[in-house]
Design an enzyme around this catalytic site. Structure first.
Site, PDB file in Angstrom:
ATOM      1  N   CYS A  76     -15.210 -67.475  -0.517  1.00 52.47           N
ATOM      2  CA  CYS A  76     -16.657 -67.119  -0.391  1.00 52.47           C
ATOM      3  C   CYS A  76     -17.379 -68.024  -1.405  1.00 52.47           C
ATOM      4  CB  CYS A  76     -16.840 -65.692  -0.510  1.00 52.47           C
ATOM      5  SG  CYS A  76     -16.091 -64.867   0.707  1.00 52.47           S
ATOM      6  N   HIS A  87     -24.719 -64.981  -1.942  1.00 51.22           N
ATOM      7  CA  HIS A  87     -23.703 -64.920  -0.901  1.00 51.22           C
ATOM      8  C   HIS A  87     -23.978 -63.387  -0.438  1.00 51.22           C
ATOM      9  CE1 HIS A  87     -19.981 -64.589   1.094  1.00 51.22           C
ATOM     10  NE2 HIS A  87     -19.449 -63.819   0.208  1.00 51.22           N
ATOM     11  N   ASN A 101     -20.638 -61.076   6.323  1.00 53.57           N
ATOM     12  CA  ASN A 101     -20.259 -62.128   5.433  1.00 53.57           C
ATOM     13  C   ASN A 101     -19.332 -63.385   6.097  1.00 53.57           C
ATOM     14  OD1 ASN A 101     -18.827 -63.384   3.605  1.00 53.57           O
ATOM     15  ND2 ASN A 101     -17.987 -61.479   2.282  1.00 53.57           N
TER      16      ASN A 101
HETATM   17  O1  UT7 Z   1     -17.013 -62.377  -0.184  1.00 54.95           O
HETATM   18  C1  UT7 Z   1     -16.166 -61.527  -1.134  1.00 54.95           C
HETATM   19  C2  UT7 Z   1     -15.629 -60.574   0.011  1.00 54.95           C
HETATM   20  N1  UT7 Z   1     -15.403 -59.174  -0.160  1.00 54.95           N
HETATM   21  C3  UT7 Z   1     -16.290 -58.345  -0.902  1.00 54.95           C
HETATM   22  O2  UT7 Z   1     -17.310 -58.728  -1.263  1.00 54.95           O
HETATM   23  C4  UT7 Z   1     -15.990 -57.091  -0.601  1.00 54.95           C
HETATM   24  C5  UT7 Z   1     -16.660 -56.016  -1.925  1.00 54.95           C
HETATM   25  N2  UT7 Z   1     -16.403 -54.726  -1.635  1.00 54.95           N
HETATM   26  C6  UT7 Z   1     -17.248 -54.083  -0.695  1.00 54.95           C
HETATM   27  O3  UT7 Z   1     -18.087 -54.386  -0.173  1.00 54.95           O
HETATM   28  C7  UT7 Z   1     -16.860 -52.457  -0.885  1.00 54.95           C
HETATM   29  O4  UT7 Z   1     -15.790 -51.894  -1.578  1.00 54.95           O
HETATM   30  C8  UT7 Z   1     -16.309 -52.080   0.688  1.00 54.95           C
HETATM   31  C9  UT7 Z   1     -17.493 -52.032   1.820  1.00 54.95           C
HETATM   32  C10 UT7 Z   1     -15.210 -52.874   1.203  1.00 54.95           C
HETATM   33  C11 UT7 Z   1     -15.707 -50.597   0.670  1.00 54.95           C
HETATM   34  O5  UT7 Z   1     -16.794 -49.764   0.023  1.00 54.95           O
HETATM   35  P1  UT7 Z   1     -16.690 -48.561  -1.022  1.00 54.95           P
HETATM   36  O6  UT7 Z   1     -17.979 -48.120  -1.258  1.00 54.95           O
HETATM   37  O7  UT7 Z   1     -16.202 -49.482  -2.268  1.00 54.95           O
HETATM   38  O8  UT7 Z   1     -15.636 -47.430  -0.452  1.00 54.95           O
HETATM   39  P2  UT7 Z   1     -14.261 -47.487  -0.845  1.00 54.95           P
HETATM   40  O9  UT7 Z   1     -13.302 -48.367  -0.632  1.00 54.95           O
HETATM   41  O10 UT7 Z   1     -14.267 -46.791  -2.289  1.00 54.95           O
HETATM   42  O11 UT7 Z   1     -13.736 -45.999   0.181  1.00 54.95           O
HETATM   43  C12 UT7 Z   1     -14.419 -44.977   0.428  1.00 54.95           C
HETATM   44  C13 UT7 Z   1     -13.848 -44.125   1.308  1.00 54.95           C
HETATM   45  C14 UT7 Z   1     -12.548 -43.959   1.583  1.00 54.95           C
HETATM   46  O12 UT7 Z   1     -11.994 -42.750   2.011  1.00 54.95           O
HETATM   47  P3  UT7 Z   1     -11.703 -41.628   0.953  1.00 54.95           P
HETATM   48  O13 UT7 Z   1     -10.382 -42.090   0.390  1.00 54.95           O
HETATM   49  O14 UT7 Z   1     -12.742 -41.319   0.188  1.00 54.95           O
HETATM   50  O15 UT7 Z   1     -11.405 -40.248   2.004  1.00 54.95           O
HETATM   51  C15 UT7 Z   1     -12.084 -45.017   2.551  1.00 54.95           C
HETATM   52  O16 UT7 Z   1     -10.716 -44.773   3.278  1.00 54.95           O
HETATM   53  O17 UT7 Z   1     -14.285 -44.606   2.526  1.00 54.95           O
HETATM   54  C16 UT7 Z   1     -13.302 -45.047   3.624  1.00 54.95           C
HETATM   55  N3  UT7 Z   1     -13.388 -46.032   4.407  1.00 54.95           N
HETATM   56  C17 UT7 Z   1     -14.049 -46.198   5.377  1.00 54.95           C
HETATM   57  N4  UT7 Z   1     -14.660 -45.240   6.263  1.00 54.95           N
HETATM   58  C18 UT7 Z   1     -15.150 -45.412   7.381  1.00 54.95           C
HETATM   59  C19 UT7 Z   1     -13.189 -47.441   3.974  1.00 54.95           C
HETATM   60  N5  UT7 Z   1     -13.719 -48.280   4.908  1.00 54.95           N
HETATM   61  C20 UT7 Z   1     -14.198 -47.572   5.842  1.00 54.95           C
HETATM   62  C21 UT7 Z   1     -14.745 -47.724   7.045  1.00 54.95           C
HETATM   63  N6  UT7 Z   1     -15.244 -46.767   7.780  1.00 54.95           N
HETATM   64  N7  UT7 Z   1     -14.933 -49.083   7.648  1.00 54.95           N
END
Ligand code: UT7
Length: 319
Positions: free
Chosen positions: A117, A246, A276
């Site tokens: 990215c 980005h 993205n």
């Molecule tokens: O270009 C670079 C590429 N990547 C990035 O920039 C990604 C950077 N990271 C992010 O954007 C975020 O970390 C994510 C959007 C991927 C995740 O968001 P988050 O606020 O960090 O969520 P999390 O991973 O801490 O997950 C929180 C909860 C979890 O459930 P529990 O364990 O609290 O019950 C996940 O299982 O949200 C759950 N979860 C979802 N729920 C519904 C994770 N993905 C999803 C989803 N829908 N798509």
């Protein structure tokens, strides 16, 4: 001291017509429009429908061709093409070589850069340096990705984030030192390779991501490299007219803005529409800003990005 500077003469972009909304994703994955919107800012993404044979070279060619037309430059006057992509059509020939052929360029060189990215700022930096060294006068930098084919569509942590698309800029050396690419900085930390990866071999050939960790490093590194290029040029944060980051996650963008003390009103955000698109996200956003009349004569525009590697880059361009 170089008597030339490299200007961005024009920009073009191309995304597939087909749109996949958050609501569409709800129909096959345990997620919701609300979760995706609140946690990422993304509402939809453009993706190549399954079975359609459109490649990164196709989208890249469309974006580059548009940019060449806007700059009124013929393909045979292009000395070099650098394409940033992690979704090439082939290991070789490179996507850049395929774009070179499709555009009808005669001569010059073409090669790909792999920096995920952060690819656009990496490619821009390499092209800028090649032009300043006298190896080329006119170059095209492309970021083009067909990410939808690399995703595990059962992994809600990653597949909801990405879209397909391409963007391209035409660069040229000019004798005017008052505008052009004023500073750029690229950096990598290979020790963080595991937090975001796409294996080339084996049975797990899909994107794997530790989202939380990527998030934290993105905020820190995009802020640090941005501050670094601003310092290099000697201007203040308030002198910057536009930030084009980005487009990964609205919360990352807000945190970078906070950390830099930069107002959200001067930041281009279009991830709600495209998700993205990796190396294509900055040139697609630049193209929209240009079309909206935001890239005015003299505008000082900052690009910043982070990708798998981990790779990070920022560039400050005066238009
Ligand atoms: O270009 C670079 C590429 N990547 C990035 O920039 C990604 C950077 N990271 C992010 O954007 C975020 O970390 C994510 C959007 C991927 C995740 O968001 P988050 O606020 O960090 O969520 P999390 O991973 O801490 O997950 C929180 C909860 C979890 O459930 P529990 O364990 O609290 O019950 C996940 O299982 O949200 C759950 N979860 C979802 N729920 C519904 C994770 N993905 C999803 C989803 N829908 N798509």
């Amino acid at each position: 001291m170089n008597s030339k500077r490299v200007q961005i003469l024009s920009v073009g972009s191309s995304v597939p017509e087909a749109v996949l909304t958050n609501k569409d994703i709800e129909s096959f994955l345990d997620t919701s429009d609300e979760w995706i919107t609140v946690r990422t800012g993304i509402k939809q993404r453009h993706i190549i429908p399954k079975g359609e044979d459109i490649s990164a070279a196709d989208l890249g060619t469309q974006a580059a061709s548009q940019a060449l037309k806007k700059a009124d430059i013929e393909p045979q006057d292009v000395d070099g093409i650098v394409c940033a992509t992690f979704t090439p059509d082939y290991f070789f020939p490179s996507t850049a070589c395929r774009i070179q052929a499709a555009l009808g360029c005669k001569g010059g060189f073409a090669f790909d850069i792999s920096a995920a990215c952060a690819g656009f700022v990496y490619a821009l930096t390499v092209a800028n340096n090649m032009i300043l060294c006298g190896q080329a006068k006119t170059m095209i930098v492309v970021g083009s990705e067909i990410i939808s084919k690399t995703l595990d569509w059962t992994d809600r942590n990653s597949c909801i984030l990405f879209g397909d698309g391409a963007g391209a800029v035409v660069l040229q050396a000019k004798d005017d030192l008052s505008k052009g690419i004023m500073a750029s900085h690229i950096e990598s930390d290979g020790n963080l390779g595991d937090i975001l990866k796409l294996p080339a071999w084996g049975d797990k050939r899909f994107m794997q991501m530790r989202g939380n960790e990527v998030f934290k490093h993105a905020v820190r590194l995009m802020s640090d490299t941005s501050a670094r290029v601003i310092k290099q040029t000697g201007i203040g944060i308030n002198d910057i007219d536009l930030l084009i980051p980005h487009q990964a996650n609205i919360r990352i963008i807000r945190a970078v803005a906070d950390s830099l003390g930069f107002p959200m009103e001067k930041i281009i955000v279009n991830l709600d529409e495209y998700g993205n698109t990796s190396s294509a996200s900055i040139p697609i956003a630049l193209n929209e800003a240009w079309d909206d009349g935001l890239i005015k004569e003299g505008a000082k525009v900052l690009f910043t990005c982070l990708g798998g590697g981990v790779t990070v880059g920022s560039a400050l361009v005066y238009f």
